[in-house]
Design an enzyme around this catalytic site. Structure first.
Site, short mmCIF file in Angstrom:
data_model
loop_
_atom_site.label_atom_id
_atom_site.label_comp_id
_atom_site.label_asym_id
_atom_site.label_seq_id
_atom_site.Cartn_x
_atom_site.Cartn_y
_atom_site.Cartn_z
N TYR A 1 -1.89 -0.88 11.23
CA TYR A 1 -3.31 -1.17 11.48
C TYR A 1 -3.79 -0.43 12.72
CZ TYR A 1 -2.31 -4.98 8.21
OH TYR A 1 -1.94 -5.72 7.12
N LYS B 1 0.82 -1.22 0.00
CA LYS B 1 0.00 0.00 0.00
C LYS B 1 0.85 1.27 0.00
CE LYS B 1 -3.93 -2.06 2.46
NZ LYS B 1 -4.48 -2.38 3.81
#
Lengths: 310, 310, 310, 310
Positions: A246, A69
């Site tokens: 996260y 990402k």
């Protein structure tokens, strides 16, 4: 006691490896579940000495998964400019899980909160330039190849296929975003490119080298050529701090304090600005989806070498 | 062109002040609404030179409001230890507004996501040691006094009273947390202390000096005595980066890249590690609740003096 | 086999009582937790015959708890008119728990979805006319007295006090609504009246009689005097169908098909339009908070006597 | 003044038609947007007299859209049984919009709250028996044909195609449910059947006849043959009351008090148990997506003929 040699790093890895028993390997696709839960390897690329120390079975390959990402974001901003990219995807961290769809619905206008959650990453991949799906994919793999100085970096087709066939949630995110004009074009093609970028394969040494590029504000650690413009490299590092780990990004920032991005394969890309790039592979994951032993390695490294940016 | 003199800073302030027209003064209590929207003052305390540059009407006083959250956190961790504090309040940034109650309900167990949102800050204030409400409050004001080297730092009683009488939402948050065991004791007493801490008054010079303590990892910039243990100072700075600027923290990290905490009074406390503490006062707020011109000052300062930690 | 005699009803109660073992008594306040989990009593007031059949220990008293919501609503609409009441509180069922606060935050403008959830019921009680807190309370207890034809109906002060001292969540709802202008006045006074209305005590016979008034569109089943205007009685019955049984209202409508309102004490008030009022007491609750055996009684009664309105 | 003749009904329609100016025609697909906003037609099928009164241009055809949800549900329960259907889809009304995806995420296990919201309806269509997509579709259209006594009832292919090409949100819901095991099989095939069922075309007379079947607990109003088992017909009517009119179901139950299901085409299917079936077409919609004048027609009809079931 600072860490400067392979032996130093091996000691850290040995100590951290004791934590692998407390985590679990990602089991949602067979290819990921087949790894050895107790594996742990690490590499540190020092930009001053242009050399790398490593520990564990550093030649073990793993797929990038969510680590991709941040790399694809760097390419997308080069392609479309910062204003365009962040007009479609936000810059704000979120307390919601990486695959959450609720926030897309409750935020008006609908906009993924940041490029490190799945919705945002899919929207970012959707921005990569290319006449065809194939061209887009080749531009991604080539760009990653430049970061790791390996033109032969490749995609694990078995993992990519397996994820493509089960990416129901990512398809849901894509169709939701298509409804709201966040992405355009064919969803199946986008899922195809996205699952391939997630399945790009390398070892922790390669990953450390990619980190070294970011540590040098985008410059190649060997040639000093610009691989990523410095302002874009800085954006990537900032997002790694605020949302790279996260739902444990905040805690990681407090305990380790360096830009990092993890993936469910157990990889972690970490960056110590102006000092080094770090690559980790430890497939045993904690409850947030981060390599449980990998986080320990980074915590010990940061404490010993005073790496925190805060 | 770097910024090193009062004149340099005044230029920046003049340029940034042009943005005050695009924001609004917080109007929810009369005392806050009475200020001049176009005010803008700034001070930078350089720790090397132990001196301060400033611009604008730097003697203008303002109440800390949310800026107090980070200072009281530093005291609470000293009082109760990091484990206790973060057992009750999380470390993770959130995409929700600072006064949101929904997340308390949907997260199980109920736990404020971080100490920079109202719920978390109320829980932190609830942890301050003291036999009585009075003692707790005096420990807070005394601690803030040490940070700004001003034993006479005081609370604006009119603002405190006005907020106390209208803090319905904060009472809702408190009772919700009391239900879930996050806080204990009398809610009215807690609201009383909390509204007082928010109403602590100082000027941008004082605020810059408090920032200098954090910039020095907790040491007094004049005597080098420890005011805050270094690990706690680091925790504070990290949370300022991930959640200090309300829902614009991510964007601020990208554009400015330094630890900062803002308040609806228009104050901003910013810290450049090992370099300086910065205090700003500009009551015209953007939509996220941050000083619209104050953010511009910090953006310019950071760009010119290369302050970003990323 | 229809149910028309005490013996018929006793058979149904005996069969339903087998289910008490699968539920739990509400344990959040000691006074409620002290009851016998296996108790089950029922009464059916037939409006044609002006007579009542009953089964179980029908003289067992219990507190109304949430059942009071529908009765106080009938008074509030008489006091303030339908338009005013439903301008502050919605008419729509909700998929969220009865004590949820999230929906108040996400709905714009903030408005409790209906009068059967706690937020809505608190707002409704806040509308009851009266110069003082005392007068409001006396108007409520007097109105309930008229419904059950018992001027001596009373409040269980022990239960009321116990709930008053622990109603943190209801206080949170009140303060949230005060912030948004849904309620006004002193929150502690409102909580006081509300916990008293919840602690009004009666037996299943009384409850059946109150149901008979609603079954007769608001007329007293003995004197045929109007106790509640017919349009208001209809509104109450409708809301009992769409939202009377907490998060199981939809399922109850399908399986039983009659207006009903339950409380955590284990009481259920049910109404078969133009036929009868039903009162149940069975303190063993299912997961949604409804009397587990009471629901069974109503299901059997409805099936045998074809009571469903659908 | 009750309504028993064409003239009576025409008067009601004329009065209700004055409200069409306050609504909007659904504009999200061209085929729906092309209708005349001021159209309003109504038909009432009286089961006693086996005859129909009507008003307005009653031969105007329109597509069922969401009205199909309740008809296909009747077929699905016949195919799979009540337990299976409601094991996958809930029975509870929801305060969320019909196309919301958030609730799917926050409810554990993931389960659409009821069959009247899009997620639930898609899951229900997914349950229809058939070896192939084609067979499933033919079973649906044939079943609808039996309800309206018209073997030639057809699907508006232009509307179906147009919706198929833009159903991004429904695809998102499907993939999300596929991820959580609520639906299985190919999503594109399901969207194909679903958009066809929504595009089934009829006039208000046909719709009134389908309503008459439900009014008779599933029996054909002419032959008295069972078209839908009575218990299933009752389930359908109950869900129409609790969730048939989108987010205005609660208000409609209070103001009108009869089972009804609306669609964004402007159609409403309404049922007065044991009395009549009602079909309405008025494409001007209110903010909740219900026919603005159609609701007025039903309100007047219910008040004059005392149709409310409460």
């Amino acid at each position: 006691m600072t860490c400067h040699t392979n032996a130093d790093l091996q000691k850290i890895v040995n100590e951290a490896a004791l934590h692998t028993v407390y985590g679990e390997v990602a089991g949602y696709i067979p290819a990921l579940a087949e790894v050895n839960r107790h594996d742990l390897s690490a590499a540190v690329y020092n930009i001053k000495e242009k050399s790398c120390i490593y520990a564990g079975d550093y030649q073990n390959k793993f797929t990038l998964q969510s680590i991709s990402k941040v790399l694809v974001l760097a390419l997308a901003i080069q392609d479309m400019g910062s204003e365009y990219v962040f007009g479609k995807v936000g810059m704000e961290p979120t307390g919601d899980p990486f695959n959450s769809i609720s926030k897309l619905e409750t935020s008006i206008p609908s906009k993924p909160l940041n490029p490190m959650i799945n919705a945002g990453a899919l929207a970012v991949t959707n921005m990569i330039k290319g006449e065809s799906s194939d061209e887009k994919w080749h531009r991604i793999i080539e760009f990653v190849g430049r970061l790791v100085n390996d033109k032969n970096v490749s995609c694990n087709e078995i993992v990519a296929k397996s994820e493509f066939e089960t990416s129901w949630l990512n398809r849901a995110l894509c169709y939701f975003m298509k409804q709201h004009g966040v992405i355009n074009g064919d969803v199946e093609e986008l899922i195809d490119i996205y699952t391939r970028q997630c399945a790009i394969e390398m070892n922790c040494f390669d990953l450390a080298r990619a980190g070294a590029v970011l540590a040098l504000d985008g410059k190649d650690p060997e040639t000093y050529e610009e691989v990523i413009p410095s302002d874009i490299a800085r954006v990537c590092k900032t997002l790694m701090v605020t949302c790279g780990m996260y739902n444990a990004s905040g805690e990681f920032a407090i305990k380790v304090g360096i830009p990092a991005k993890s993936g469910v394969s157990g990889g972690i890309l970490a960056v110590v600005p102006n000092k080094c790039g770090i690559g980790i592979f430890g497939p045993s994951l904690d409850k947030r989806g981060n390599s449980i032993a990998g986080v320990k390695v980074l915590e010990m490294l940061s404490n010993r070498n005073d790496y925190s940016i805060f």
